[in-house]
Design a protein around this motif. Structure first.
Motif, PDB file in Angstrom:
ATOM      1  N   MET A   1       0.847  -1.191   0.000  1.00 40.36           N
ATOM      2  CA  MET A   1       0.000   0.000   0.000  1.00 40.36           C
ATOM      3  C   MET A   1       0.884   1.243   0.000  1.00 40.36           C
ATOM      4  SD  MET A   1      -3.332   0.548   2.262  1.00 40.36           S
ATOM      5  CE  MET A   1      -3.865  -0.945   1.473  1.00 40.36           C
ATOM      6  N   PRO A   2       1.075   1.892  -1.149  1.00 40.58           N
ATOM      7  CA  PRO A   2       2.071   2.968  -1.241  1.00 40.58           C
ATOM      8  C   PRO A   2       1.801   4.173  -0.351  1.00 40.58           C
ATOM      9  CG  PRO A   2       0.849   2.714  -3.319  1.00 40.58           C
ATOM     10  CD  PRO A   2       0.385   1.628  -2.412  1.00 40.58           C
ATOM     11  N   GLY A   6      -6.295   9.302   1.611  1.00 41.56           N
ATOM     12  CA  GLY A   6      -7.585   8.958   1.004  1.00 41.56           C
ATOM     13  C   GLY A   6      -8.071   7.544   1.298  1.00 41.56           C
ATOM     14  N   LYS A   7      -7.243   6.745   1.986  1.00 39.49           N
ATOM     15  CA  LYS A   7      -7.624   5.354   2.271  1.00 39.49           C
ATOM     16  C   LYS A   7      -8.599   5.300   3.458  1.00 39.49           C
ATOM     17  CE  LYS A   7      -4.991   2.820  -0.569  1.00 39.49           C
ATOM     18  NZ  LYS A   7      -4.666   3.790  -1.589  1.00 39.49           N
ATOM     19  N   ASN A   8      -9.529   4.347   3.395  1.00 37.79           N
ATOM     20  CA  ASN A   8     -10.446   4.132   4.516  1.00 37.79           C
ATOM     21  C   ASN A   8      -9.788   3.208   5.518  1.00 37.79           C
ATOM     22  OD1 ASN A   8     -12.756   5.630   3.650  1.00 37.79           O
ATOM     23  ND2 ASN A   8     -13.091   4.053   2.102  1.00 37.79           N
ATOM     24  N   MET A   9      -9.676   3.674   6.734  1.00 41.37           N
ATOM     25  CA  MET A   9      -8.988   2.880   7.750  1.00 41.37           C
ATOM     26  C   MET A   9      -9.867   2.710   8.980  1.00 41.37           C
ATOM     27  SD  MET A   9      -5.326   3.591   9.509  1.00 41.37           S
ATOM     28  CE  MET A   9      -4.299   3.227   8.178  1.00 41.37           C
ATOM     29  N   LEU A  10      -9.967   1.474   9.435  1.00 40.08           N
ATOM     30  CA  LEU A  10     -10.736   1.178  10.652  1.00 40.08           C
ATOM     31  C   LEU A  10      -9.750   0.785  11.753  1.00 40.08           C
ATOM     32  CD1 LEU A  10     -13.989  -0.753  10.974  1.00 40.08           C
ATOM     33  CD2 LEU A  10     -12.045  -1.645  12.214  1.00 40.08           C
ATOM     34  N   ILE A  11      -9.924   1.380  12.917  1.00 41.53           N
ATOM     35  CA  ILE A  11      -9.043   1.050  14.048  1.00 41.53           C
ATOM     36  C   ILE A  11      -9.917   0.717  15.252  1.00 41.53           C
ATOM     37  CG2 ILE A  11      -7.235   1.915  15.616  1.00 41.53           C
ATOM     38  CD1 ILE A  11      -6.342   3.769  13.263  1.00 41.53           C
ATOM     39  N   THR A  12      -9.662  -0.418  15.897  1.00 44.44           N
ATOM     40  CA  THR A  12     -10.346  -0.676  17.174  1.00 44.44           C
ATOM     41  C   THR A  12      -9.358  -0.356  18.300  1.00 44.44           C
ATOM     42  OG1 THR A  12      -9.715  -3.016  17.450  1.00 44.44           O
ATOM     43  CG2 THR A  12     -11.705  -2.567  16.148  1.00 44.44           C
ATOM     44  N   ALA A  13      -9.895   0.139  19.411  1.00 46.55           N
ATOM     45  CA  ALA A  13      -9.023   0.552  20.517  1.00 46.55           C
ATOM     46  C   ALA A  13      -9.729   0.344  21.856  1.00 46.55           C
ATOM     47  CB  ALA A  13      -8.658   2.022  20.354  1.00 46.55           C
ATOM     48  N   LEU A  45      -1.605  11.477   8.100  1.00 46.90           N
ATOM     49  CA  LEU A  45      -1.118  10.971   6.812  1.00 46.90           C
ATOM     50  C   LEU A  45      -2.210  11.002   5.735  1.00 46.90           C
ATOM     51  CD1 LEU A  45       0.975   7.928   8.121  1.00 46.90           C
ATOM     52  CD2 LEU A  45       1.861  10.088   7.231  1.00 46.90           C
ATOM     53  N   GLY A  46      -3.380  11.563   6.083  1.00 40.72           N
ATOM     54  CA  GLY A  46      -4.432  11.754   5.072  1.00 40.72           C
ATOM     55  C   GLY A  46      -5.434  10.629   4.960  1.00 40.72           C
ATOM     56  N   ALA A  47      -5.379   9.635   5.889  1.00 34.44           N
ATOM     57  CA  ALA A  47      -6.370   8.543   5.844  1.00 34.44           C
ATOM     58  C   ALA A  47      -7.711   9.036   6.370  1.00 34.44           C
ATOM     59  CB  ALA A  47      -5.869   7.364   6.683  1.00 34.44           C
ATOM     60  N   LYS A  48      -8.787   8.329   5.962  1.00 35.35           N
ATOM     61  CA  LYS A  48     -10.120   8.607   6.537  1.00 35.35           C
ATOM     62  C   LYS A  48     -10.340   7.562   7.614  1.00 35.35           C
ATOM     63  CE  LYS A  48     -11.743   9.552   2.005  1.00 35.35           C
ATOM     64  NZ  LYS A  48     -12.523   8.847   1.004  1.00 35.35           N
ATOM     65  N   VAL A  49     -10.326   8.013   8.859  1.00 36.43           N
ATOM     66  CA  VAL A  49     -10.245   7.059   9.971  1.00 36.43           C
ATOM     67  C   VAL A  49     -11.563   6.897  10.717  1.00 36.43           C
ATOM     68  CG1 VAL A  49      -9.045   6.502  12.128  1.00 36.43           C
ATOM     69  CG2 VAL A  49      -7.791   7.597  10.272  1.00 36.43           C
ATOM     70  N   THR A  50     -11.970   5.642  10.883  1.00 35.31           N
ATOM     71  CA  THR A  50     -13.086   5.300  11.760  1.00 35.31           C
ATOM     72  C   THR A  50     -12.501   4.578  12.962  1.00 35.31           C
ATOM     73  OG1 THR A  50     -14.569   5.067   9.879  1.00 35.31           O
ATOM     74  CG2 THR A  50     -15.275   4.021  11.932  1.00 35.31           C
ATOM     75  N   LEU A  51     -12.705   5.157  14.139  1.00 33.31           N
ATOM     76  CA  LEU A  51     -12.157   4.592  15.373  1.00 33.31           C
ATOM     77  C   LEU A  51     -13.300   3.973  16.165  1.00 33.31           C
ATOM     78  CD1 LEU A  51      -9.813   4.472  17.565  1.00 33.31           C
ATOM     79  CD2 LEU A  51     -10.655   6.701  18.326  1.00 33.31           C
ATOM     80  N   LEU A 209       2.468   2.393  10.945  1.00 31.27           N
ATOM     81  CA  LEU A 209       1.878   2.918   9.701  1.00 31.27           C
ATOM     82  C   LEU A 209       2.908   2.929   8.568  1.00 31.27           C
ATOM     83  CD1 LEU A 209      -0.326   5.781  11.198  1.00 31.27           C
ATOM     84  CD2 LEU A 209      -1.068   3.534  10.419  1.00 31.27           C
ATOM     85  N   ARG A 210       4.183   3.160   8.908  1.00 33.26           N
ATOM     86  CA  ARG A 210       5.243   3.120   7.892  1.00 33.26           C
ATOM     87  C   ARG A 210       5.368   1.702   7.334  1.00 33.26           C
ATOM     88  NH1 ARG A 210       9.450   4.878  10.909  1.00 33.26           N
ATOM     89  NH2 ARG A 210       8.522   6.945  11.035  1.00 33.26           N
ATOM     90  N   LEU A 211       5.304   0.710   8.222  1.00 36.82           N
ATOM     91  CA  LEU A 211       5.386  -0.684   7.759  1.00 36.82           C
ATOM     92  C   LEU A 211       4.205  -1.048   6.866  1.00 36.82           C
ATOM     93  CD1 LEU A 211       7.605  -2.062  10.112  1.00 36.82           C
ATOM     94  CD2 LEU A 211       6.428  -3.902   8.980  1.00 36.82           C
ATOM     95  N   ILE A 212       3.029  -0.496   7.195  1.00 35.47           N
ATOM     96  CA  ILE A 212       1.833  -0.753   6.380  1.00 35.47           C
ATOM     97  C   ILE A 212       2.011  -0.139   4.988  1.00 35.47           C
ATOM     98  CG2 ILE A 212      -0.620  -0.115   6.117  1.00 35.47           C
ATOM     99  CD1 ILE A 212      -0.882  -0.525   9.171  1.00 35.47           C
ATOM    100  N   THR A 213       2.558   1.077   4.932  1.00 35.22           N
ATOM    101  CA  THR A 213       2.717   1.707   3.610  1.00 35.22           C
ATOM    102  C   THR A 213       3.832   1.022   2.808  1.00 35.22           C
ATOM    103  OG1 THR A 213       3.963   3.448   4.715  1.00 35.22           O
ATOM    104  CG2 THR A 213       1.759   4.016   4.015  1.00 35.22           C
ATOM    105  N   ASP A 214       4.783   0.406   3.490  1.00 34.59           N
ATOM    106  CA  ASP A 214       5.869  -0.313   2.781  1.00 34.59           C
ATOM    107  C   ASP A 214       5.454  -1.716   2.370  1.00 34.59           C
ATOM    108  OD1 ASP A 214       7.436   1.839   3.166  1.00 34.59           O
ATOM    109  OD2 ASP A 214       8.683   0.988   4.761  1.00 34.59           O
ATOM    110  N   TYR A 215       4.334  -2.213   2.907  1.00 35.03           N
ATOM    111  CA  TYR A 215       4.005  -3.643   2.749  1.00 35.03           C
ATOM    112  C   TYR A 215       3.596  -3.978   1.315  1.00 35.03           C
ATOM    113  CZ  TYR A 215       2.277  -8.248   4.024  1.00 35.03           C
ATOM    114  OH  TYR A 215       2.098  -9.598   4.108  1.00 35.03           O
TER     115      TYR A 215
END
Ligand code: C5P
Length: 215
Positions: A1-2, A6-13, A45-51, A209-215
């Protein structure tokens, strides 16, 4: 994921609270700080975050869509409503594995005898997402292990069909529940392990998040 822009991201906490009666619950010491730090860094980083957040006193920026929940079942239901449109899902919540099978309708009275509470498993959110995951979705789980850390984290990654697992260290002072700092190792499906130093949860969030963008 470069990039996350603009990416939709879901995070549980946070923790979940499982009711015993109207005034008591089974919970844990999770503060929600790690997941909320991830949400804050992802927004930068510009993601659209749902927490989707269990009971936590930690505030979050208004641009984060925050859904506050109480129990594992509430968290499961909220995640299921959102999952189909997500590009990245990070499950950092400390979800209770068990809940009381029957919730008393009124406050349980103290008696001289002991009290047993029968428990049943809660829905496993990460496992369910692993089964529903499409090839365009990235799924990240968390693991907190006391023995055979790497081995258990690796088998969890495979079993729950995750792309990455963040292993929280319990061995290091200042890491994990309630602390401002954390120390993690991140495992991927290709047996790569990246180990980080003890750092602030904001810095740990940047590493993840860096590892996710490098993955
Ligand atoms: O199997 P274990 O509970 O150790 O797995 C931890 C991971 O699974 C974490 O990412 C946690 O958020 C997630 N989990 C979940 N639903 C549960 C239990 C754990 O999503 N009921």
């Amino acid at each position: 994921m470069p990039e996350l822009k603009g990416k939709n991201m879901l995070i549980t906490a946070g923790p979940t609270y499982e009711a015993i009666d109207p005034v008591r619950f089974i919970g844990n010491h999770s503060s929600g700080k790690m997941g909320i730090a991830l949400a804050e860094e992802a927004i930068k980083l510009g993601a659209k975050v749902t927490l989707i957040c269990g009971p936590s006193s930690v505030p979050s920026t208004e641009s984060i869509k925050r859904v506050d929940v109480i129990s594992a079942q509430n968290m499961f239901d909220a995640v299921m409503l959102e999952q189909a449109k997500m590009d990245v899902m990070i499950l950092s919540a400390a979800v209770a594995d068990y809940r009381p099978k029957n919730v008393a309708e009124s406050k349980i009275k103290k008696k001289d005898s002991g009290l047993s509470i029968e428990l049943e498993p809660t829905p496993d959110i990460l496992d369910s997402l692993g089964k529903l995951k499409t090839k365009n979705q990235l799924l990240v789980g968390f693991a907190l292990e006391t023995d055979n850390e790497l081995e258990n984290a690796h088998s969890k990654l495979k079993k729950k069909n995750c792309d990455l697992i963040v292993l929280n260290s319990l061995q290091d002072a200042g890491a994990g529940f309630g602390h401002e700092t954390n120390k993690v190792s991140i495992l991927d499906r290709h047996n790569n392990i990246t180990t980080f130093e003890l750092k602030s949860k904001a810095e740990v969030a940047k590493d993840i998040l860096r590892l996710i963008t490098d993955y």
